[in-house]
Design a protein around this motif. Sequence first.
Motif, short mmCIF file in Angstrom:
data_model
loop_
_atom_site.label_atom_id
_atom_site.label_comp_id
_atom_site.label_asym_id
_atom_site.label_seq_id
_atom_site.Cartn_x
_atom_site.Cartn_y
_atom_site.Cartn_z
N UNK A 124 16.91 103.02 21.44
CA UNK A 124 15.72 102.19 21.63
C UNK A 124 14.46 103.02 21.38
N UNK A 125 14.43 104.20 21.94
CA UNK A 125 13.28 105.08 21.76
C UNK A 125 13.14 105.51 20.30
N UNK A 126 14.24 105.83 19.66
CA UNK A 126 14.23 106.24 18.25
C UNK A 126 13.69 105.10 17.37
N UNK A 127 14.19 103.89 17.60
CA UNK A 127 13.76 102.75 16.81
C UNK A 127 12.28 102.45 17.05
N UNK A 128 11.87 102.46 18.30
CA UNK A 128 10.47 102.19 18.63
C UNK A 128 9.54 103.21 17.98
N UNK A 129 9.91 104.47 18.07
CA UNK A 129 9.10 105.54 17.48
C UNK A 129 8.98 105.35 15.97
N UNK A 130 10.09 105.01 15.32
CA UNK A 130 10.08 104.80 13.87
C UNK A 130 9.16 103.62 13.51
N UNK A 131 9.28 102.52 14.24
CA UNK A 131 8.47 101.34 13.95
C UNK A 131 6.99 101.65 14.17
N UNK A 141 1.75 102.64 11.84
CA UNK A 141 0.52 103.37 12.10
C UNK A 141 -0.03 103.11 13.49
N UNK A 142 0.85 102.78 14.43
CA UNK A 142 0.45 102.49 15.81
C UNK A 142 0.65 103.74 16.65
N UNK A 143 -0.38 104.12 17.41
CA UNK A 143 -0.29 105.30 18.25
C UNK A 143 0.26 104.99 19.63
N UNK A 144 -0.09 103.84 20.18
CA UNK A 144 0.39 103.45 21.50
C UNK A 144 0.24 101.95 21.67
N UNK A 145 0.89 101.44 22.70
CA UNK A 145 0.80 100.02 23.03
C UNK A 145 0.43 99.91 24.50
N UNK A 146 -0.25 98.85 24.82
CA UNK A 146 -0.64 98.61 26.21
C UNK A 146 0.15 97.41 26.71
#
Length: 96
Positions: free
Chosen positions: A55-62, A67-72
């Motif tokens: 999950x973390x790997x996929x999220x980081x790739x996406x 070009x997203x640095x973070x989500x709130x």
Amino acid sequence: IWQALFIERSPISEACRGVITTLQALGLTQQIQNRDLQGIRDYYNSFRDKGLAGTEEFSEMVYNKAGVKYAIMTNIPFDANEAQHWRPKRKEYPHR
């Protein structure tokens, strides 16, 4: 749904075009060209099979591709049904 939206219809809708664009960005061009739904499922399952690390790997790739640095996180903090998914568990102190 795959059959109806991506195989039988031509031209594809704008919404379907967005799905195709996303799959291409993820590197699934060959699966799209071959109309290989199982290949696309296998790609996603390869992350799911890794559990939280996948999950973390996929999220980081996406995030990187987008070009997203973070989500709130947005939520309704006083809705108990929602809060149970993000609020930390209360620590119990048995000797108090």
